[in-house]
Design an enzyme around this catalytic site. Sequence first.
Site: not given
Length: 209
Positions: A130, A6
């Site tokens: 996360d 990412c």
Amino acid sequence: MRVKICGITQPQQSLAIANLGATALGFICVPTSPRYVTIEQIQAAVAPLPDHIDKIGVFANSSILQISETVQTSKLTGVQLHGDETPEFCDQLRQILPNIEIIKALRVRNLQQLETTANYIDYVDTLLLDAYHPQQLGGTGKTLDWEMLQAYKPSRPWFLAGGLTPDNILTALSQIHPDGIDLSSGVERSPGDKDLDKVELLFARLKSV
Ligand SMILES: O=C(O)c1ccccc1N[C@@H]1O[C@H](COP(=O)(O)O)[C@@H](O)[C@H]1O
């Protein structure tokens, strides 16, 4: 296992990372992020990629209109919602973008918060966990409490994110078994500039899993 890298900002790194073994690439559409990319930058990074690579736009508290315009003009195949989007918001987005993967990211602080991921099951394709950071939405390099996740088995596929690196990935995967992993700051030289040597090392280490 899916592997998403990412925070891609450079078109030439996009194809190189896909060729090293990534199954998905993520593009940060959050204006406050140092990894933010414009629609034109995403288009340039997505253009050379083969069809089988997932192209994911990362948003945080954007409107449905902003998300759908970006998805359509950038030819994204999925969205990652990294802000405070509710299950109802995910449901509404699904009506507008029926063929786009919806990934809901949750920044998990404790077991109680982990349980709230169940509220999204009916409205998203994939969950992503996360680490929580009080000031930053993502790309923090902070790891989750992996022990807390040992019994985590949602009825949707899920990604582990948060502070993963080539050095800690095997330890993480020896404890927990996500359907995918997502790395950003752990494989870069500076925000948005990926370190291809670290990406290569990551895939070399993943061969033993
Ligand atoms: O990377 C960013 O700058 C970012 C900004 C806003 C929302 C999400 C962001 N990144 C996501 O954060 C996680 C974990 O990153 P890291 O590996 O700890 O650096 C990852 O899912 C990124 O997509």
